[in-house]
Design a protein around this motif. Sequence first.
Motif, PDB file in Angstrom:
ATOM      1  N   UNK A  71      -6.083   2.950  -2.983  1.00 13.74           N
ATOM      2  CA  UNK A  71      -7.116   3.717  -2.292  1.00 13.74           C
ATOM      3  C   UNK A  71      -8.457   3.470  -2.976  1.00 13.74           C
ATOM      4  N   UNK A  72      -9.569   3.678  -2.273  1.00 18.92           N
ATOM      5  CA  UNK A  72     -10.874   3.478  -2.909  1.00 18.92           C
ATOM      6  C   UNK A  72     -11.052   4.278  -4.194  1.00 18.92           C
ATOM      7  N   UNK A 109       0.838  -1.201   0.000  1.00 16.90           N
ATOM      8  CA  UNK A 109       0.000   0.000   0.000  1.00 16.90           C
ATOM      9  C   UNK A 109       0.873   1.252   0.000  1.00 16.90           C
ATOM     10  N   UNK A 110       0.316   2.359  -0.528  1.00 10.36           N
ATOM     11  CA  UNK A 110       1.041   3.631  -0.541  1.00 10.36           C
ATOM     12  C   UNK A 110       1.425   4.053   0.866  1.00 10.36           C
ATOM     13  N   UNK A 111       0.544   3.793   1.830  1.00  8.71           N
ATOM     14  CA  UNK A 111       0.798   4.172   3.228  1.00  8.71           C
ATOM     15  C   UNK A 111       2.051   3.477   3.753  1.00  8.71           C
ATOM     16  N   UNK A 165      -8.819 -11.290   4.977  1.00  8.64           N
ATOM     17  CA  UNK A 165      -9.746 -11.740   6.014  1.00  8.64           C
ATOM     18  C   UNK A 165     -10.946 -10.798   6.120  1.00  8.64           C
ATOM     19  N   UNK A 166     -10.704  -9.508   5.959  1.00 16.78           N
ATOM     20  CA  UNK A 166     -11.790  -8.527   5.982  1.00 16.78           C
ATOM     21  C   UNK A 166     -12.747  -8.763   4.809  1.00 16.78           C
ATOM     22  N   UNK A 167     -12.180  -8.979   3.624  1.00 18.76           N
ATOM     23  CA  UNK A 167     -13.019  -9.224   2.448  1.00 18.76           C
ATOM     24  C   UNK A 167     -13.862 -10.483   2.643  1.00 18.76           C
ATOM     25  N   UNK A 223      -9.172   0.100   4.718  1.00 18.30           N
ATOM     26  CA  UNK A 223     -10.222  -0.384   5.613  1.00 18.30           C
ATOM     27  C   UNK A 223      -9.689  -1.298   6.715  1.00 18.30           C
ATOM     28  N   UNK A 224      -8.400  -1.589   6.689  1.00 15.46           N
ATOM     29  CA  UNK A 224      -7.805  -2.478   7.688  1.00 15.46           C
ATOM     30  C   UNK A 224      -6.560  -1.834   8.288  1.00 15.46           C
TER      31      UNK A 224
END
Length: 229
Positions: free
Chosen positions: A117-118, A57-59, A155-157, A143-144
């Motif tokens: 990102x969304x 992720x970018x973060x 796991x979230x999905x 979202x996680x």
Amino acid sequence: MKKTRHDKDPFDLVIFDCDGVLVDSEVISCRAHAETLTRHGYPITAEQVLERFLGVSDREARQTIESEIGRRLPGDFEAQVKAATLQSYAQELRAIPDVGDAIDAIGLPKCVASSGTPEKIRHGLSCAGLYERLAPHIFSAGQVKRGKPAPDLFLFAAEQMRTPPARCLVIEDSLPGIAGAVAAGMTVLGFHGGSHCRPGYGETLRAAGAVTTFDDMRQLPGLIGRIGA
């Protein structure tokens, strides 16, 4: 393609990564990231971004870079990368060849789990003509708590789609993505048909934990059937 679904299928859900699996975006994203980093005093090439941060992720990529240089990047750094990426998307982005037909031929519930990102996911899928096929079941690393290679996003999905992890099949093109899916207890197929994939990359994905690999989306429905059998 005719839809493939069998009563004895071992899977109840197919989870697609987005960049490099649904849309041929990795080269575009890495170029935008490299140009923005270089402009802010961290010289790096698009090829180096690809090698180091594919699937991250970018973060988390930002946190890694800031720890290396010992200072913070500008507060709007991600926004700058996103703006450069989305501008290029509108001009250059294409769907992975035949992925739309493959999605339509898979007779199982489907969702997306992406490090993007969304806004980036939605824009990319829309530019490629795929958004309506997959919405609203689209999940992002934002979202996680932890992105790939942690299992959190997968796991979230699965939780959102009300499917046990062991009944999920993941389609991934990155090492962090495969690691995250394996850690989540899911079966993973490695896709190496994006324009960013070098010769021999399929073997790399198998070594990371993909049960098999493929480079043509026309193969995917049949692969799912054979793995099930």
